[in-house]
Every structure is written in structure tokens, then in C-alpha cells.
Enzyme design. Structure first.
Site, PDB file in Angstrom:
ATOM      1  N   LYS A   1       1.053  -0.522   0.046  1.00 15.21           N
ATOM      2  CA  LYS A   1       0.372  -0.400  -0.094  1.00 15.21           C
ATOM      3  C   LYS A   1       0.966   1.144   0.363  1.00 15.21           C
ATOM      4  O   LYS A   1       2.758   1.064   0.464  1.00 15.21           O
ATOM      5  CB  LYS A   1      -0.615  -0.195   0.840  1.00 15.21           C
TER       6      LYS A   1
ATOM      7  N   GLY B   1     -20.891   7.078   4.568  1.00 15.60           N
ATOM      8  CA  GLY B   1     -19.535   7.828   4.082  1.00 15.60           C
ATOM      9  C   GLY B   1     -20.169   6.840   2.622  1.00 15.60           C
ATOM     10  O   GLY B   1     -20.835   6.095   2.523  1.00 15.60           O
TER      11      GLY B   1
ATOM     12  N   GLY C   1     -18.669   8.108  -0.389  1.00 12.43           N
ATOM     13  CA  GLY C   1     -17.710   8.406  -2.270  1.00 12.43           C
ATOM     14  C   GLY C   1     -17.927   7.498  -2.725  1.00 12.43           C
ATOM     15  O   GLY C   1     -19.380   6.713  -2.968  1.00 12.43           O
TER      16      GLY C   1
ATOM     17  N   VAL D   1     -17.488   4.328  -2.772  1.00  9.17           N
ATOM     18  CA  VAL D   1     -18.109   2.905  -2.569  1.00  9.17           C
ATOM     19  C   VAL D   1     -19.185   3.246  -2.500  1.00  9.17           C
ATOM     20  O   VAL D   1     -20.345   2.504  -2.855  1.00  9.17           O
ATOM     21  CB  VAL D   1     -16.847   2.505  -1.451  1.00  9.17           C
TER      22      VAL D   1
HETATM   23  P1  NAD Z   1     -13.744   7.873  -0.962  1.00  5.16           P
HETATM   24  O1  NAD Z   1     -12.768   9.178  -0.573  1.00  5.16           O
HETATM   25  O2  NAD Z   1     -13.638   8.117  -2.300  1.00  5.16           O
HETATM   26  O3  NAD Z   1     -15.211   9.065   0.004  1.00  5.16           O
HETATM   27  C1  NAD Z   1     -14.663   8.403   1.509  1.00  5.16           C
HETATM   28  C2  NAD Z   1     -16.768   9.138   2.351  1.00  5.16           C
HETATM   29  O4  NAD Z   1     -16.197   9.139   2.930  1.00  5.16           O
HETATM   30  C3  NAD Z   1     -16.241  10.800   1.599  1.00  5.16           C
HETATM   31  O5  NAD Z   1     -17.094  11.150   1.309  1.00  5.16           O
HETATM   32  C4  NAD Z   1     -15.777  11.194   3.288  1.00  5.16           C
HETATM   33  O6  NAD Z   1     -16.819  12.594   3.594  1.00  5.16           O
HETATM   34  C5  NAD Z   1     -16.808   9.920   3.785  1.00  5.16           C
HETATM   35  N1  NAD Z   1     -16.117  10.280   5.457  1.00  5.16           N
HETATM   36  C6  NAD Z   1     -14.892   9.904   6.196  1.00  5.16           C
HETATM   37  N2  NAD Z   1     -15.756  10.658   6.963  1.00  5.16           N
HETATM   38  C7  NAD Z   1     -16.729  10.181   7.666  1.00  5.16           C
HETATM   39  C8  NAD Z   1     -17.442   9.984   8.965  1.00  5.16           C
HETATM   40  N3  NAD Z   1     -17.018   9.937  10.020  1.00  5.16           N
HETATM   41  N4  NAD Z   1     -18.344  10.319   8.570  1.00  5.16           N
HETATM   42  C9  NAD Z   1     -19.360  10.149   7.758  1.00  5.16           C
HETATM   43  N5  NAD Z   1     -18.265   9.683   6.752  1.00  5.16           N
HETATM   44  C10 NAD Z   1     -17.802  10.143   6.673  1.00  5.16           C
HETATM   45  O7  NAD Z   1     -13.018   6.729   0.270  1.00  5.16           O
HETATM   46  P2  NAD Z   1     -13.754   4.969  -1.080  1.00  5.16           P
HETATM   47  O8  NAD Z   1     -13.363   4.485  -2.865  1.00  5.16           O
HETATM   48  O9  NAD Z   1     -15.516   5.698  -1.496  1.00  5.16           O
HETATM   49  O10 NAD Z   1     -13.331   4.147  -0.049  1.00  5.16           O
HETATM   50  C11 NAD Z   1     -14.362   3.884   1.181  1.00  5.16           C
HETATM   51  C12 NAD Z   1     -13.610   3.499   1.843  1.00  5.16           C
HETATM   52  O11 NAD Z   1     -13.732   2.325   1.075  1.00  5.16           O
HETATM   53  C13 NAD Z   1     -11.447   3.441   2.247  1.00  5.16           C
HETATM   54  O12 NAD Z   1     -11.916   3.053   3.995  1.00  5.16           O
HETATM   55  C14 NAD Z   1     -11.579   2.661   1.224  1.00  5.16           C
HETATM   56  O13 NAD Z   1     -10.056   2.297   1.938  1.00  5.16           O
HETATM   57  C15 NAD Z   1     -11.893   1.282   1.204  1.00  5.16           C
HETATM   58  N6  NAD Z   1     -12.288   0.898   0.079  1.00  5.16           N
HETATM   59  C16 NAD Z   1     -12.666   1.366  -0.656  1.00  5.16           C
HETATM   60  C17 NAD Z   1     -11.964   0.877  -2.467  1.00  5.16           C
HETATM   61  C18 NAD Z   1     -12.744   1.349  -3.574  1.00  5.16           C
HETATM   62  O14 NAD Z   1     -12.398   0.782  -4.872  1.00  5.16           O
HETATM   63  N7  NAD Z   1     -12.079   2.116  -3.971  1.00  5.16           N
HETATM   64  C19 NAD Z   1     -11.886  -0.606  -1.940  1.00  5.16           C
HETATM   65  C20 NAD Z   1     -11.487  -1.092  -1.314  1.00  5.16           C
HETATM   66  C21 NAD Z   1     -12.206  -0.371   0.069  1.00  5.16           C
END
Ligand code: NAD
Length: 353
Positions: A78, A179, A181, A183
Site C-alpha cells: 500500500k 460514507g 464517497g 464506494v
Molecule cells: P472516498 O474518499 O471516495 O469516500 C469516503 C467518504 O467517506 C467521503 O465521502 C467522506 O466525506 C466520507 N467520510 C469521511 N469521514 C466520515 C465520517 N466520519 N462519517 C461519515 N462519512 C465520512 O473513498 P472510497 O473510495 O469510497 O473508499 C471508502 C472506504 O472503502 C475506504 O476505507 C477505502 O479504503 C475502502 N475501499 C475502497 C475501495 C475502492 O475501490 N475505492 C476498495 C477497497 C476498500
């Protein structure tokens, strides 16, 4: 460092900086036993360098486990880019990051994680070929991994409701998504299509408003989302949210979400098990993105085949849930044992060559 829990026998840790662009970050390679260490790059503002190091080590170790359980010929690694408060990561910084990845000569393969987009990966790719999550090319696998991650979480929710609530139908299922975002948003879309009722929270109020309008979601405050009276809690923001403070207050009988490192400590898995809360181990349910990124990097599958591979997360989780019940063991420990078994088999095969 070497005796710290998070270090856990990492093969290597690279601290890097680039004076010209102001880039600073860390790449952690936990294991290359099963293949090149694959895992995304996170761009984040950390409270301290120590916090960044702990984050990258925990995430990197998680990638070894995730890739092993997903059956991918990849090890775990990572990267984190330490973002200056209030400033975006620039194209020049992503290019400089690409040079660092390239110096590792294929031992680490990068992709997107929180705070990093497909366009950012295109900047990284100017200086290295050890990169995935690039824009899709024809029928080949590729592109933003997050829709695949969300689909895997959706399939995992199906496995969990079947195991814990004995239902296959998601219509009317009450799901709390933390969250919204990349995902979380894609997951809400699928759940809404399937007829689930959504409760959501995000620190980004525009994302909440969007979910309220598009998915008829009920919006609650971020500090309340974990404790909703729902069937499924789906953490899709950041890690460490399942801990000694939060677990006693959780009301959902199922936790199944995309965030990495949801358990603050492995003992929190036991605490969930003791409360009869079914926990879908994070690195099993959220493997969709890396299945896509690895298939793209290895050129081992078309886009259609990737969706089929991601759907198999449902069977993998069903197996873990059955074994958890049969042996009265927390699901996180069943998943860890499966990962250890595969990594051990990989070491044996490597040693015999
Ligand atoms: P992202 O940055 O697009 O979304 C994260 C969201 O969480 C944001 O909208 C942010 O405002 C919100 N957030 C942050 N703190 C918060 C809180 N306290 N309460 C509520 N919302 C909050 O990230 P993502 O790509 O959607 O990833 C989300 C999670 O999934 C992460 O832990 C990431 O490591 C994991 N993940 C993502 C992927 C992927 O394909 N993107 C793959 C495996 C794991």
C-alpha cells in the site's frame, strides 16, 4: 518498529520525498509471497508522520490477506501520500510518485484508494508501468475500481442476510451506509434498485443531499449512523470504527461494508461475535476493486469476467459464515486463517522451486 504489531514482518518500507514537487509519502510492502505487492495509494492529511506510518502498515498487511483470500496471484502492499492540509495533491506530485513506484521495479503495483482518482493514476502512469486502475481500454478489465468494490459489498450483504436473517430478498431491508464517497454512493445505487430502505451519513452535506434526492435516503448525523435500528450497518468511510466504545451501542445484527480496517483491534471481532452481530470481514467483502485492478494489471480477464469474479465474494463469505457458526469462532479469525493458509501454501511452493 520491528516489534510493533502493525509492522508484522513487512518485507520493506520506503519513505520518499521529492523536493521539486513537495511530495512526501510512504510505500509499505508487506508480502510478495504470492506475487507483486498490490494495493492502492491513499492521499490523506494525517495528524502526524507516525499516524501515516501506522495507516500504511495496517493497510498493506490487510492487502496481503485480501489478495490471498480473493485467490489473486498478488502479494500485499500500500502507499500513502501525505497531503498538506487544505491543498490538493498536484499532477507533478503524482508523477513523482510514479518515479518512486518505478524504482521498486515491479515489487509494488499501485492503484487508487481514498483521495486518488483515475485521472491521478494517469499521471502516475507517465513514469511507471507498475500501475492499474487506468481508464478502461475496450473490453479489457480496468477503470475506476470502486463500482466493483461496491458490487462485491452488495453481493456480501446478500450472503450476510441469508446467513443471519435467512432471507434472500433485499426489498424492504433497512441498511445504514456510513460514507457516500466512491464506494458508498455506488452501493446505495444498487441497494436502492433492489428496494432496500437507506439511512445515510457523510461529513459532506452535498453527498447526503444527493442521496436523499436520488435514493430517498434518510440522512442522519455522522455521529449517529453506527447506532441506527437497521438490519445491516455498512461502513464505507474510514477504518477503526468498530471499537470498545461503538460495539456495545450497535443495534444492527449485520455489519457488511466496504471500508478497510473496520475493527480497531482483532479482539473487537470477538466482541461482535459475543454480541451475535454477524461481521463480514472487511478485506473479504471489499475485494472487488483489487480483483478488477489485478485482472487489469495481469491482463487476465475481460470486464465481464471481472464482474463474475467479484460476484464470487458471496460464496466466499457464505463459507466463512458457515465455518464461524460451526466452530463458534469470530468471522475475522476464520478469514485470517484462510489467508494464512494460502500464504503458507505460497511460501511452500516458492521454497520448492
Ligand atoms: P472516498 O474518499 O471516495 O469516500 C469516503 C467518504 O467517506 C467521503 O465521502 C467522506 O466525506 C466520507 N467520510 C469521511 N469521514 C466520515 C465520517 N466520519 N462519517 C461519515 N462519512 C465520512 O473513498 P472510497 O473510495 O469510497 O473508499 C471508502 C472506504 O472503502 C475506504 O476505507 C477505502 O479504503 C475502502 N475501499 C475502497 C475501495 C475502492 O475501490 N475505492 C476498495 C477497497 C476498500
Amino acid at each position: 518498529m520491528f516489534s510493533s504489531k502493525a509492522f508484522d514482518g513487512h518485507e520493506g518500507v520506503t519513505f520518499f520525498s521529492d523536493a521539486a514537487s513537495g511530495l512526501r509519502g510512504i510505500i509499505a510492502i508487506h508480502s510478495t509471497t504470492l506475487g507483486p505487492a498490490a494495493g492502492g495509494c491513499r492521499a490523506w492529511t494525517y495528524d502526524s508522520d507516525e499516524a501515516a506510518l501506522q495507516d500504511v502498515l495496517r493497510l498493506s498487511r490487510g492487502m496481503s490477506y485480501k489478495n490471498a483470500v480473493a485467490g489473486l496471484p498478488m502479494g500485499g502492499g500500500k502507499a500513502v501520500i501525505i497531503r498538506e492540509p487544505g491543498k490538493p495533491v498536484t499532477a507533478a506530485q503524482f508523477e513523482a510518485f510514479g518515479r518512486v513506484v518505478n524504482q521498486l521495479a515491479g515489487r509494488y503495483v499501485t492503484a487508487e484508494d481514498v483521495g486518488v482518482s483515475v485521472a491521478d493514476m494517469a499521471c502516475v502512469a507517465r513514469n511507471t508501468r507498475y500501475v492499474s486502475g487506468l481508464a478502461q481500454d475496450g473490453a479489457a478489465a480496468g477503470g475506476d475500481p470502486s463500482p466493483k468494490t461496491a458490487y462485491g459489498v452488495f453481493c456480501g450483504i446478500r450472503a450476510a442476510v441469508q446467513a443471519r436473517l435467512a432471507i434472500r430478498e433485499l426489498r424492504g431491508l433497512r441498511v445504514a451506509v456510513q460514507g457516500l464517497g466512491s464506494v458508498g454512493r455506488h452501493l446505495c445505487e444498487r441497494l436502492h434498485e433492489a428496494g432496500a430502505e437507506l439511512v445515510v451519513a457523510d461529513i459532506n452535506t452535498a453527498a447526503c443531499e444527493d442521496a436523499r434526492v436520488k435514493f430517498q435516503a434518510r440522512v442522519v448525523a455522522p455521529e449517529e449512523i453506527l447506532f441506527q435500528d437497521v438490519d445491516v450497518l455498512s461502513p464505507c468511510a474510514l477504518g477503526g470504527i468498530l471499537n470498545a466504545q461503538s460495539i456495545p451501542r450497535i443495534r444492527a445484527p449485520i455489519i457488511a461494508g466496504g471500508a478497510n480496517n473496520q475493527l480497531a483491534t482483532p479482539e473487537d471481532g470477538q466482541a461482535l461475535h459475543d454480541r451475535h452481530i454477524l461481521y463480514a470481514p472487511d478485506y473479504v467483502i471489499n475485494a472487488g476493486g483489487i480483483i478488477c485492478a489485478a485482472s487489469e494489471y495481469l491482463k487476465s480477464a475481460t470486464e465481464d469476467q471481472v464482474w463474475q469474479r467479484v460476484a464470487r465474494i458471496e460464496q466466499t463469505l457464505t463459507g466463512i459464515f458457515l465455518e464461524s457458526t460451526a466452530t463458534d469462532t469470530p468471522t475475522n479469525l476464520i478469514a485470517d486463517a484462510l489467508a494464512h493458509e494460502r500464504m503458507h501454501a505460497g511460501r511452500m511452493t516458492a521454497a520448492s522451486h
